[in-house]
Design a protein around this motif. Structure first.
Motif, PDB file in Angstrom:
ATOM      1  N   ALA A 336       6.033   6.870  26.243  1.00 50.08           N
ATOM      2  CA  ALA A 336       4.675   6.318  26.150  1.00 50.08           C
ATOM      3  C   ALA A 336       4.213   5.786  27.501  1.00 50.08           C
ATOM      4  N   ARG A 337       5.097   5.075  28.195  1.00 46.33           N
ATOM      5  CA  ARG A 337       4.735   4.548  29.516  1.00 46.33           C
ATOM      6  C   ARG A 337       4.415   5.683  30.482  1.00 46.33           C
ATOM      7  N   ALA A 338       5.197   6.753  30.439  1.00 46.44           N
ATOM      8  CA  ALA A 338       4.943   7.906  31.308  1.00 46.44           C
ATOM      9  C   ALA A 338       3.579   8.524  31.007  1.00 46.44           C
ATOM     10  N   ASN A 339       3.221   8.593  29.731  1.00 48.98           N
ATOM     11  CA  ASN A 339       1.921   9.136  29.343  1.00 48.98           C
ATOM     12  C   ASN A 339       0.785   8.262  29.865  1.00 48.98           C
ATOM     13  N   VAL A 340       0.943   6.930  29.771  1.00 43.70           N
ATOM     14  CA  VAL A 340      -0.091   6.022  30.266  1.00 43.70           C
ATOM     15  C   VAL A 340      -0.228   6.157  31.783  1.00 43.70           C
ATOM     16  N   GLU A 341       0.887   6.242  32.476  1.00 38.69           N
ATOM     17  CA  GLU A 341       0.846   6.384  33.936  1.00 38.69           C
ATOM     18  C   GLU A 341       0.097   7.647  34.347  1.00 38.69           C
ATOM     19  N   THR A 342       0.263   8.723  33.594  1.00 35.03           N
ATOM     20  CA  THR A 342      -0.374   9.996  33.942  1.00 35.03           C
ATOM     21  C   THR A 342      -1.840  10.055  33.529  1.00 35.03           C
ATOM     22  N   ASN A 343      -2.150   9.521  32.355  1.00 37.84           N
ATOM     23  CA  ASN A 343      -3.464   9.771  31.754  1.00 37.84           C
ATOM     24  C   ASN A 343      -4.356   8.552  31.556  1.00 37.84           C
ATOM     25  N   HIS A 344      -3.818   7.346  31.698  1.00 37.35           N
ATOM     26  CA  HIS A 344      -4.604   6.181  31.275  1.00 37.35           C
ATOM     27  C   HIS A 344      -4.612   5.040  32.278  1.00 37.35           C
ATOM     28  N   SER A 345      -4.579   5.358  33.567  1.00 34.51           N
ATOM     29  CA  SER A 345      -4.721   4.278  34.549  1.00 34.51           C
ATOM     30  C   SER A 345      -6.175   3.827  34.607  1.00 34.51           C
ATOM     31  N   VAL A 346      -6.383   2.566  34.900  1.00 36.75           N
ATOM     32  CA  VAL A 346      -7.746   2.034  34.972  1.00 36.75           C
ATOM     33  C   VAL A 346      -8.497   2.664  36.141  1.00 36.75           C
ATOM     34  N   GLN A 347      -7.782   3.032  37.201  1.00 36.63           N
ATOM     35  CA  GLN A 347      -8.441   3.658  38.357  1.00 36.63           C
ATOM     36  C   GLN A 347      -8.990   5.037  37.986  1.00 36.63           C
ATOM     37  N   LYS A 348      -8.214   5.798  37.221  1.00 40.81           N
ATOM     38  CA  LYS A 348      -8.678   7.115  36.788  1.00 40.81           C
ATOM     39  C   LYS A 348      -9.896   6.982  35.883  1.00 40.81           C
ATOM     40  N   MET A 349      -9.862   6.026  34.970  1.00 37.42           N
ATOM     41  CA  MET A 349     -10.986   5.807  34.057  1.00 37.42           C
ATOM     42  C   MET A 349     -12.259   5.447  34.822  1.00 37.42           C
ATOM     43  N   ALA A 350     -12.160   4.515  35.764  1.00 37.68           N
ATOM     44  CA  ALA A 350     -13.338   4.087  36.530  1.00 37.68           C
ATOM     45  C   ALA A 350     -13.894   5.229  37.383  1.00 37.68           C
ATOM     46  N   LYS A 351     -13.011   6.035  37.955  1.00 38.46           N
ATOM     47  CA  LYS A 351     -13.452   7.179  38.757  1.00 38.46           C
ATOM     48  C   LYS A 351     -14.231   8.176  37.902  1.00 38.46           C
ATOM     49  N   CYS A 352     -13.746   8.433  36.697  1.00 36.31           N
ATOM     50  CA  CYS A 352     -14.436   9.364  35.790  1.00 36.31           C
ATOM     51  C   CYS A 352     -15.790   8.823  35.369  1.00 36.31           C
ATOM     52  N   VAL A 353     -15.883   7.525  35.120  1.00 39.00           N
ATOM     53  CA  VAL A 353     -17.168   6.910  34.753  1.00 39.00           C
ATOM     54  C   VAL A 353     -18.152   7.024  35.910  1.00 39.00           C
ATOM     55  N   ALA A 354     -17.682   6.797  37.125  1.00 42.17           N
ATOM     56  CA  ALA A 354     -18.555   6.920  38.297  1.00 42.17           C
ATOM     57  C   ALA A 354     -19.113   8.338  38.423  1.00 42.17           C
ATOM     58  N   LEU A 355     -18.302   9.326  38.110  1.00 35.26           N
ATOM     59  CA  LEU A 355     -18.777  10.717  38.139  1.00 35.26           C
ATOM     60  C   LEU A 355     -19.845  10.961  37.083  1.00 35.26           C
ATOM     61  N   ILE A 356     -19.708  10.312  35.928  1.00 38.71           N
ATOM     62  CA  ILE A 356     -20.727  10.422  34.871  1.00 38.71           C
ATOM     63  C   ILE A 356     -22.039   9.791  35.343  1.00 38.71           C
ATOM     64  N   TYR A 357     -21.950   8.656  36.032  1.00 36.97           N
ATOM     65  CA  TYR A 357     -23.158   8.025  36.572  1.00 36.97           C
ATOM     66  C   TYR A 357     -23.890   9.003  37.511  1.00 36.97           C
ATOM     67  N   LYS A 358     -23.125   9.652  38.368  1.00 35.52           N
ATOM     68  CA  LYS A 358     -23.705  10.609  39.317  1.00 35.52           C
ATOM     69  C   LYS A 358     -24.377  11.754  38.574  1.00 35.52           C
ATOM     70  N   LYS A 359     -23.705  12.240  37.525  1.00 36.18           N
ATOM     71  CA  LYS A 359     -24.259  13.338  36.719  1.00 36.18           C
ATOM     72  C   LYS A 359     -25.542  12.902  36.020  1.00 36.18           C
ATOM     73  N   ALA A 360     -25.550  11.678  35.490  1.00 41.92           N
ATOM     74  CA  ALA A 360     -26.716  11.184  34.756  1.00 41.92           C
ATOM     75  C   ALA A 360     -27.930  11.001  35.657  1.00 41.92           C
ATOM     76  N   MET A 361     -27.693  10.763  36.943  1.00 40.73           N
ATOM     77  CA  MET A 361     -28.806  10.529  37.874  1.00 40.73           C
ATOM     78  C   MET A 361     -29.446  11.816  38.366  1.00 40.73           C
ATOM     79  N   LEU A 362     -28.819  12.945  38.112  1.00 48.70           N
ATOM     80  CA  LEU A 362     -29.357  14.213  38.596  1.00 48.70           C
ATOM     81  C   LEU A 362     -30.674  14.583  37.887  1.00 48.70           C
TER      82      LEU A 362
END
Length: 362
Positions: A336-362
């Motif tokens: 479970a810890r390995a899965n969180v490290e790969t898929n659920h870091s807070v940095q990865k989540m924030a980066k993906c949200v920032a990309l959505i913001y960029k997409k929404a502004m187009l």
């Protein structure tokens, strides 16, 4: 880019914590503002401390008012807000209307589709409202695959405007030390509301008693809420007072993970539960109800153990299995810890949200 994050809650819970994670981790070119209930603790003060009081604006706790909408409208115009990002149903009511009035894009994160247990008329009205608001939504974010499936099932927003961004958490440098002997500590974080289903713990203790093993376990409950008194009464009636410890709200709940047997969730449904993610990130095994959100994170006997939510005996037996099999506990925790490290870091989540913001502004 100036972004207003809107949440009608800033008390203890996964939704406000998610907003706080974004505030701390969004890229520097994004300037976050927050709308939330200023009298809620602890997150209203944390937002003000991080951003400055001038970038935090008040809305009522889980309540829509015309006055609050007009106040937000004035605030957005004064601060030249460029994009709105709402969280949960309460914030979503404000954001979609503001988007139309201001003619700026809006991103909405659902944080759980809680309509399954509603009565038919209420359920129809709620789905109809979300469908209408969905038409005014630039991008809808689902926090788990199960939530994305429910959004599509109820047709809350066009499929091509749904983005899946799974929740993320801060990952500790090291795993916690696990329980090695009875009494085994079981950690449970709750708001004591019907969705979290904390009263179920009384039934689990009854099942453990029937197995002759209830005295081997102690539940430690972190949080507070409307059903706490009912649970107290049920525990007294069953004679289980000594097997449940109430800690109240805790600023650092993960400090309770060390030396525990597992984290336990008996929720009726979830978006993607941060408390389960945080336990997995810390290397603590999890035993959780087999419902949406939970089962997105737990593959039975691989990254945790699942039980049927209508079967307390099933939950009790999974707890006993974990207590009796240290190899199972450690292997589930490590995977479970390995899965969180790969898929659920807070940095990865924030980066993906920032990309959505960029997409929404187009």
């Amino acid at each position: 880019m100036k972004v207003l994050l809107i949440s009608s809650r800033a008390d203890w819970g996964g939704g406000p914590e998610h907003v706080y994670q974004l505030v701390q981790n969004l890229p520097s070119q994004i300037v976050p503002y927050v709308a939330c209930p200023l009298d809620d603790t602890p997150y209203a003060a944390l937002f003000a401390l991080k951003l400055g009081a001038h970038r935090v604006v008040h809305i009522p706790h889980r309540k829509f008012t015309l006055g609050a909408l007009l106040h937000l409208l004035s605030f957005c115009r004064a601060e030249r807000i460029e994009l709105l990002h709402s969280h949960g149903a309460g914030g979503g009511g404000y954001s979609r209307l503001l988007s139309r009035l201001l003619r700026i894009p809006v991103v909405h994160t659902y944080h759980g589709i809680h309509v399954k247990s509603m009565r038919p008329v209420k359920k129809w009205l709620r789905v109809a409202l979300e469908f209408i608001l969905g038409k005014a939504t630039t991008v809808g974010i689902a926090v788990s695959p199960s939530e994305a499936a429910l959004i599509k099932k109820y047709n809350l927003i066009d499929a091509d405007r749904i983005s899946l961004i799974e929740n993320g958490v801060v990952i500790p440098d090291e795993s916690v030390v696990l329980s090695s002997s009875a009494p085994h500590r079981i950690i449970h974080i709750t708001r004591f509301d019907p969705i979290k289903n904390t009263l179920f713990i009384s039934d689990v203790l009854k099942s453990l008693q029937e197995l002759g093993r209830n005295e081997e376990f102690v539940f430690e409950l972190l949080g507070d809420g409307e059903e706490r008194k009912r649970l107290h009464a049920a525990l007294r009636l069953g004679g289980f007072d000594d097997q449940v410890v109430f800690h109240g709200f805790q600023k650092f709940p993960d400090s309770f993970f060390t030396g525990a047997l597992c984290y336990f969730s008996c929720s009726l449904r979830e978006g993607m539960p941060l408390s389960v993610l945080e336990a997995q990130a810390a290397g603590l095994p999890v035993v959780v109800s087999d419902v949406e959100g939970n089962n997105d994170l737990v593959n039975h006997e691989t990254t945790g153990l699942l039980f049927s939510i209508d079967n307390a005996d099933s939950a009790a037996r999974q707890l006993c299995r974990l207590a009796d099999n240290s190899l199972l506990a450690s292997s589930c925790a490590e995977r479970a810890r390995a899965n969180v490290e790969t898929n659920h870091s807070v940095q990865k989540m924030a980066k993906c949200v920032a990309l959505i913001y960029k997409k929404a502004m187009l």
